[in-house]
Write a protein that holds these residues in place. Structure first.
Motif, PDB file in Angstrom:
ATOM      1  N   ARG A 134      16.265   4.224  15.916  1.00 24.81           N
ATOM      2  CA  ARG A 134      15.992   2.910  16.671  1.00 24.81           C
ATOM      3  C   ARG A 134      15.031   3.432  17.724  1.00 24.81           C
ATOM      4  NH1 ARG A 134      18.803  -1.628  15.508  1.00 24.81           N
ATOM      5  NH2 ARG A 134      20.709  -1.305  14.277  1.00 24.81           N
ATOM      6  N   GLU A 135      15.170   4.418  18.640  1.00 27.18           N
ATOM      7  CA  GLU A 135      14.315   4.796  19.316  1.00 27.18           C
ATOM      8  C   GLU A 135      13.040   5.307  18.881  1.00 27.18           C
ATOM      9  OE1 GLU A 135      13.964   8.483  22.884  1.00 27.18           O
ATOM     10  OE2 GLU A 135      16.027   8.372  21.574  1.00 27.18           O
ATOM     11  N   ARG A 137      17.420  -3.256   9.745  1.00 26.00           N
ATOM     12  CA  ARG A 137      18.751  -3.209   9.158  1.00 26.00           C
ATOM     13  C   ARG A 137      18.910  -1.682   8.528  1.00 26.00           C
ATOM     14  NH1 ARG A 137      18.167  -8.398   6.033  1.00 26.00           N
ATOM     15  NH2 ARG A 137      15.936  -7.682   5.730  1.00 26.00           N
ATOM     16  N   LEU A 138      17.838  -1.034   8.385  1.00 24.52           N
ATOM     17  CA  LEU A 138      18.020   0.299   7.675  1.00 24.52           C
ATOM     18  C   LEU A 138      17.884   1.296   8.694  1.00 24.52           C
ATOM     19  CD1 LEU A 138      15.488   0.133   4.864  1.00 24.52           C
ATOM     20  CD2 LEU A 138      17.841  -0.223   4.834  1.00 24.52           C
ATOM     21  N   LEU A 139      17.855   1.003  10.142  1.00 22.13           N
ATOM     22  CA  LEU A 139      18.039   1.992  11.123  1.00 22.13           C
ATOM     23  C   LEU A 139      19.551   2.411  11.196  1.00 22.13           C
ATOM     24  CD1 LEU A 139      15.371   0.378  13.502  1.00 22.13           C
ATOM     25  CD2 LEU A 139      14.968   2.061  11.781  1.00 22.13           C
ATOM     26  N   SER A 140      19.779   3.474  10.955  1.00 21.36           N
ATOM     27  CA  SER A 140      21.284   3.942  10.857  1.00 21.36           C
ATOM     28  C   SER A 140      21.813   4.307  12.174  1.00 21.36           C
ATOM     29  CB  SER A 140      21.558   5.002   9.982  1.00 21.36           C
ATOM     30  OG  SER A 140      20.606   6.266   9.965  1.00 21.36           O
ATOM     31  N   ASN A 150      15.290  -9.137  12.041  1.00 23.18           N
ATOM     32  CA  ASN A 150      15.425  -8.214  11.203  1.00 23.18           C
ATOM     33  C   ASN A 150      14.520  -7.212  10.738  1.00 23.18           C
ATOM     34  OD1 ASN A 150      18.047  -8.846  10.353  1.00 23.18           O
ATOM     35  ND2 ASN A 150      17.464 -10.593   9.079  1.00 23.18           N
ATOM     36  N   TRP A 151      13.260  -7.752  11.691  1.00 18.45           N
ATOM     37  CA  TRP A 151      12.089  -6.638  11.122  1.00 18.45           C
ATOM     38  C   TRP A 151      10.910  -6.597  12.340  1.00 18.45           C
ATOM     39  CZ3 TRP A 151      10.781  -5.166   6.306  1.00 18.45           C
ATOM     40  CH2 TRP A 151      11.384  -5.649   5.217  1.00 18.45           C
ATOM     41  N   ILE A 152      10.532  -5.366  12.331  1.00 22.19           N
ATOM     42  CA  ILE A 152       9.330  -5.172  13.235  1.00 22.19           C
ATOM     43  C   ILE A 152       7.880  -5.040  12.440  1.00 22.19           C
ATOM     44  CG2 ILE A 152       8.214  -3.628  14.972  1.00 22.19           C
ATOM     45  CD1 ILE A 152      10.893  -2.802  15.729  1.00 22.19           C
ATOM     46  N   LEU A 201       0.812  -1.102  -0.006  1.00 19.68           N
ATOM     47  CA  LEU A 201      -0.173   0.045  -0.063  1.00 19.68           C
ATOM     48  C   LEU A 201       0.685   1.254  -0.106  1.00 19.68           C
ATOM     49  CD1 LEU A 201      -2.685  -1.065   2.723  1.00 19.68           C
ATOM     50  CD2 LEU A 201      -3.000  -1.016   0.203  1.00 19.68           C
ATOM     51  N   GLY A 202       1.959   1.216   0.483  1.00 17.97           N
ATOM     52  CA  GLY A 202       2.923   2.382   0.676  1.00 17.97           C
ATOM     53  C   GLY A 202       4.423   1.970   1.001  1.00 17.97           C
ATOM     54  N   ARG A 203       5.291   3.063   0.958  1.00 23.97           N
ATOM     55  CA  ARG A 203       6.513   2.444   1.218  1.00 23.97           C
ATOM     56  C   ARG A 203       7.269   3.900   1.936  1.00 23.97           C
ATOM     57  NH1 ARG A 203      10.639  -1.355  -1.176  1.00 23.97           N
ATOM     58  NH2 ARG A 203       8.809  -2.206  -1.922  1.00 23.97           N
ATOM     59  N   GLY A 204       7.997   3.756   3.103  1.00 24.17           N
ATOM     60  CA  GLY A 204       8.509   4.658   3.583  1.00 24.17           C
ATOM     61  C   GLY A 204      10.022   4.493   3.780  1.00 24.17           C
ATOM     62  N   GLN A 205      10.619   5.476   4.418  1.00 25.81           N
ATOM     63  CA  GLN A 205      12.171   5.451   4.850  1.00 25.81           C
ATOM     64  C   GLN A 205      12.596   4.105   5.352  1.00 25.81           C
ATOM     65  OE1 GLN A 205      13.469   8.640   7.353  1.00 25.81           O
ATOM     66  NE2 GLN A 205      15.707   8.073   6.962  1.00 25.81           N
TER      67      GLN A 205
END
Length: 278
Positions: free
Chosen positions: A51-52, A43-46, A81-83, A15-19
């Motif tokens: 992360r917070e 894994r994309l959380l730099s 790897n996922w939430i 339905l959509g894509r974010g950062q």
């Protein structure tokens, strides 16, 4: 993909894509009811701030559970790897799409029917000590019945965590962010009132109150806070609506209305029919 998520829900189209992730349509294998699944790739959380925010959002959504105008979280799953957050499915066009499709201003009655629901959602958040901090049309969704749902609490914060009830940090979106945020000051929950005021101005006028050719120019215009009502655009807008806008888009946050005061303003109470000077 989490095995336990797949056991409970079947994921369908994107339905959509974010950062940081993707939102899918899904349905419960038990009830058959449809939901949205917000899947975040850890894994994309730099950095720690990212992360917070990701960890904080489901906690905040759980606190906000039970209000008809806030997206509800139903289940959360996490693996290495996922939430995955299973939340309300809002199939109607969001407010950004509605404004874009309209290509111009809404009537005061149309605007207040949307705005009053938005104010109700913000008021509920503030009563629980939570500031959204990124209120914009993209985050104002509608379900299949047309009911407004405030979404995306990734930038939200508890403002009652210290004695002053203040927050820090530059978050938000050009056009909608409050000047005190851009100036790097401590601020309070009234930043949400400012953002809601910008949305109301756009609903009534069809254009943002503060803008520039670039993000930097837009931020400079926001910080100046020089609110105008061009005659060719606002000729038919009532004095009461303009009065509310002035009191929401007040650069001095100490003089800006609280969300509870906004909800009691004559223009809101009258359903957009109040033509007095407020």
């Amino acid at each position: 993909m989490s095995e336990s998520l797949q056991n409970d829900y079947e994921l369908c189209e994107e339905l959509g894509r974010g950062q940081f992730g993707i939102i899918y349509r899904c349905f419960s294998r038990i009830s058959g009811e449809s939901f949205a699944c917000k899947s975040i790739d850890k894994r994309l959380l730099s950095d720690s701030t990212d992360r917070e925010c990701i960890v904080k959002e489901p906690k905040i959504l759980r606190v906000l559970g039970g209000n008809a105008h806030v997206t509800q979280i139903h289940r959360i799953y996490e693996d290495e790897n996922w939430i995955h957050m299973v939340i309300d499915l809002c199939e109607g066009p969001d407010l950004y799409e509605r404004i874009s499709k309209r290509g111009g201003a809404f009537s005061e009655c149309e605007a207040v029917s949307i705005f009053s629901q938005l104010i109700e959602s913000i008021s509920y958040c503030h009563k629980l000590g939570i500031a959204h901090r990124d209120i914009k049309p993209d985050n104002v969704l509608f379900d299949s019945t047309g009911k407004l749902k405030l979404a995306d609490f990734g930038s939200a914060e508890w403002f009652g965590m210290n004695e002053r009830g203040s927050m820090t940090g530059v978050v938000g979106t050009p056009y909608y962010v409050a000047p005190e945020v851009l100036l790097g000051r401590e601020y309070d929950e009234k930043v949400d009132v400012w953002s809601a005021g910008v949305i109301l101005y756009i609903l009534l006028g069809g254009v943002p109150p503060f803008y520039g050719e670039t993000s930097v120019e837009t931020f400079e215009a926001v910080v100046r806070g020089n609110l105008r009502f061009p005659t060719r655009i606002f000729r038919s807008v009532s004095p009461a609506a303009k009065d509310l806008l002035r009191k929401m888009l007040c650069k001095d946050a100490s003089r800006r209305l609280s969300v509870q005061q906004v909800s009691r303003h004559p223009w809101v109470i009258s359903g957009g029919a109040n033509r007095s000077n407020g």
